[in-house]
Write an enzyme that holds these catalytic residues in place. Structure first.
Site, short mmCIF file in Angstrom:
data_model
loop_
_atom_site.label_atom_id
_atom_site.label_comp_id
_atom_site.label_asym_id
_atom_site.label_seq_id
_atom_site.Cartn_x
_atom_site.Cartn_y
_atom_site.Cartn_z
N GLU A 117 -5.58 1.84 -0.41
CA GLU A 117 -5.34 2.18 -1.46
C GLU A 117 -3.48 0.90 -1.57
OE1 GLU A 117 -1.97 5.93 -2.84
OE2 GLU A 117 -2.70 5.92 -1.14
N HIS A 150 0.88 5.19 4.71
CA HIS A 150 0.41 5.92 5.25
C HIS A 150 -1.17 6.27 5.06
CE1 HIS A 150 -0.40 6.71 0.73
NE2 HIS A 150 -1.10 7.52 1.29
N HIS A 161 -8.72 7.76 3.05
CA HIS A 161 -8.46 6.28 2.26
C HIS A 161 -7.19 5.72 3.54
CE1 HIS A 161 -5.96 7.93 -0.75
NE2 HIS A 161 -4.85 7.07 -0.32
#
Length: 136
Positions: free
Chosen positions: A111, A7, A65
């Site tokens: 991430e 995502h 991010h």
């Protein structure tokens, strides 16, 4: 070990303006919205908008991010390998699913996340964020 793009989280200074932009102009589908954020999709792509006071005053937002999917069985080894190689973490996980937040050599925030939008929404239905509404 990473299996794909998971995502994108964008820090935004005005949540309603950003939701309107992505949903109305770009035709993203709203999945959920709460006081400080929103989840939207386009096909399999998952976009999180996160309200940030810093986004109001900075060109580069603090929480933006890029997240990649990782299988649960690979998570610990992946995280430990990066830490052993001196990769710096930039945040601790406080959301559903295992996540390791880390910096690339140029300071880009990345991430590795175990989970999906479906698992995140299911967790949010059990314990919603403040003011959260779901679009079914």
């Amino acid at each position: 070990m990473l299996t794909g793009f998971n995502h994108l989280t964008l820090s935004v200074g005005n949540l309603s303006r950003s939701v309107d932009f992505y949903a109305t102009l770009l035709r993203f589908k709203p999945e959920a919205i709460w006081n400080t954020g929103a989840y939207l999709t386009m096909g399999d792509f998952w976009l999180c908008l996160s309200l940030s006071k810093e986004a109001l005053s900075k060109q580069t937002a603090e929480y933006t991010h890029y997240a990649f999917s990782i299988r649960p069985e690979d998570f610990d080894e992946f995280r430990n390998t990066l830490l052993d190689c001196g990769v710096k973490a930039w945040q601790n996980n406080s959301s559903e699913g295992q996540s390791f937040y880390f910096l690339d050599p140029d300071g880009h925030q990345l991430e590795a996340h175990v989970g999906s939008l479906a698992s995140r929404l299911a967790a949010c239905r059990r314990a919603p964020y403040d003011g959260m509404r779901f679009f079914d």
